[in-house]
Write a protein that holds these residues in place. Structure first.
Motif, short mmCIF file in Angstrom:
data_model
loop_
_atom_site.label_atom_id
_atom_site.label_comp_id
_atom_site.label_asym_id
_atom_site.label_seq_id
_atom_site.Cartn_x
_atom_site.Cartn_y
_atom_site.Cartn_z
N TYR A 195 -2.64 -7.13 1.54
CA TYR A 195 -1.21 -7.34 1.75
C TYR A 195 -1.09 -8.64 2.53
CZ TYR A 195 3.67 -6.84 2.90
OH TYR A 195 5.03 -7.07 3.01
N SER A 217 -1.21 -6.93 -3.11
CA SER A 217 -0.36 -5.76 -3.26
C SER A 217 1.07 -6.18 -2.90
CB SER A 217 -0.83 -4.65 -2.33
OG SER A 217 -0.16 -3.44 -2.58
N GLU A 221 4.85 -1.87 -2.26
CA GLU A 221 3.74 -0.93 -2.30
C GLU A 221 2.88 -0.97 -1.03
OE1 GLU A 221 3.44 -0.77 -7.18
OE2 GLU A 221 1.65 -1.32 -6.03
N SER A 224 3.32 2.46 0.79
CA SER A 224 2.66 3.54 0.05
C SER A 224 1.15 3.31 -0.08
CB SER A 224 3.30 3.73 -1.32
OG SER A 224 3.30 2.51 -2.05
N GLY A 226 -0.72 0.70 -0.94
CA GLY A 226 -1.28 -0.05 -2.06
C GLY A 226 -2.55 -0.82 -1.71
N VAL A 229 -7.74 0.79 -0.68
CA VAL A 229 -8.49 1.05 -1.91
C VAL A 229 -9.95 1.32 -1.54
CG1 VAL A 229 -9.35 -0.05 -4.01
CG2 VAL A 229 -6.96 -0.34 -3.35
N VAL A 239 -7.88 4.68 -6.10
CA VAL A 239 -6.60 4.31 -5.49
C VAL A 239 -5.66 5.51 -5.47
CG1 VAL A 239 -6.90 1.96 -6.39
CG2 VAL A 239 -5.41 3.55 -7.60
N ASN A 243 1.19 3.47 -7.01
CA ASN A 243 1.21 2.02 -6.75
C ASN A 243 0.89 1.27 -8.04
OD1 ASN A 243 1.68 2.03 -3.80
ND2 ASN A 243 -0.29 3.07 -3.75
N GLN A 245 1.97 -1.46 -9.59
CA GLN A 245 1.79 -2.92 -9.65
C GLN A 245 0.41 -3.31 -9.11
OE1 GLN A 245 5.22 -5.56 -8.79
NE2 GLN A 245 6.21 -3.69 -8.02
N THR A 246 0.02 -2.72 -8.00
CA THR A 246 -1.31 -3.00 -7.45
C THR A 246 -2.38 -2.61 -8.46
OG1 THR A 246 -0.49 -2.62 -5.21
CG2 THR A 246 -2.88 -2.58 -5.53
N ARG A 247 -2.18 -1.47 -9.11
CA ARG A 247 -3.16 -1.01 -10.10
C ARG A 247 -3.28 -2.01 -11.25
NH1 ARG A 247 -3.15 4.78 -13.44
NH2 ARG A 247 -4.95 4.28 -14.75
N ARG A 267 0.02 10.69 1.74
CA ARG A 267 1.34 10.14 2.06
C ARG A 267 1.93 10.71 3.34
NH1 ARG A 267 2.63 6.87 -1.90
NH2 ARG A 267 1.84 7.26 -4.00
#
Length: 284
Positions: A195, A217, A221, A224, A226, A229, A239, A243, A245-247, A267
């Motif tokens: 991030y 990330s 995300e 959450s 992201g 990992v 993961v 998430n 977009q990160t994936r 979470r």
């Protein structure tokens, strides 16, 4: 060797996990969880998580030494660190977690991992603030959970390792956990998910100097987890679901992505896949 883990991305061979306890779930508010976990669902999620670890080739060591009433004990990454010399028992900055290193000592001893050093007294270190850049380089985040004395104690315990300190941002303050590994997770020797907006400038520069490519990330995300990992092997990542977009960005970088469900497990307590594990052995 049955232990030794001065890498974040070599194939994961042995890993310690700590299963959730129903009685501990009732103390969620005292430990700062976002909501009360469902006692049955969190167990199912943890079992499925362990199946993914085993399916990735790791021996899953289940630590069950009691840490009464502590829901955070499932986040096995924080109370210890396993180096080539054995286990380093850390001293969590979160006072309610101070009983966990003793439990780790017993669980790791049962797994054949000797204790090489212990950090105690006023020195605090949490595992989430530590990250192996390579076998001889340990990055450490200085924040509200890891203090200056703790970093110096790490240097004393690891005399052959270059321990590099980075100051972490205040963000929302001491009441909410922000570890170094909230911001960065290596997935290969030359690739990390990050991030970027909160990453220390000196760390960004060090990663560039080492030729490490960054997968970013996105803002939406970060909350959450992201960037949190777990590498099961080089460019094989586990993961948290949710998430996308990160994936996708990881997959575009050539990473095989495995996903686990952690609505209760991750979470509600702010602990991603890295947090849920204490790697014991990584080796090619």
């Amino acid at each position: 060797m049955s232990y030794g883990c001065q890498s974040m991305t070599a194939p994961l061979r042995r890993v310690l996990v700590r299963p959730p306890q129903a009685a501990a779930c009732a103390n969620w508010q005292a430990y700062g969880w976002r909501a009360e976990p469902d006692a049955a669902a969190i167990v199912r999620e943890h079992e499925a998580f362990c199946e993914l670890l085993a399916g990735g080739g790791a021996e899953v060591v289940v630590g069950e030494t009691p840490v009464d009433g502590n829901p955070d004990a499932i986040y096995a990454y924080d109370p210890s660190l396993v180096a080539h010399t054995g286990a380093l028992l850390l001293n969590p900055g979160k006072a309610a977690r101070r009983g966990e290193p003793d439990a780790h000592a017993r669980d790791l001893a049962a797994a054949g991992v000797p204790v090489a050093a212990r950090i105690d007294g006023g020195a605090t270190v949490e595992g989430g603030d530590t990250l192996w850049l390579d076998e001889r380089t340990l990055l450490v985040g200085r924040g509200y959970r890891t203090n200056d004395a703790g970093i110096e104690a790490l240097r004393g315990a690891l005399p052959e390792v270059d321990v590099i300190r980075f100051d972490l941002p205040h963000l929302r303050g001491a009441a909410e956990v922000l570890h170094l590994m909230s911001l960065i997770s290596p997935v290969d020797t030359d690739l990390a998910v990050v991030y970027l907006p909160l990453l220390p400038v000196r760390l960004v520069e060090l990663l560039a100097e080492r030729g490490i490519e960054l997968v970013e990330s996105p803002d939406e995300e970060f909350e959450s987890m992201g960037p949190n990992v777990l590498a099961l092997a080089p460019r094989v990542a586990l993961v948290l679901d949710g998430n996308p977009q990160t994936r996708r960005r990881l997959e575009r970088a050539g990473v095989e992505v495995l996903v686990y469900r952690g609505d209760e497990l991750s979470r509600k307590g702010d602990g991603g896949p890295t947090c849920l594990t204490r790697p014991i052995l990584r080796t090619a």
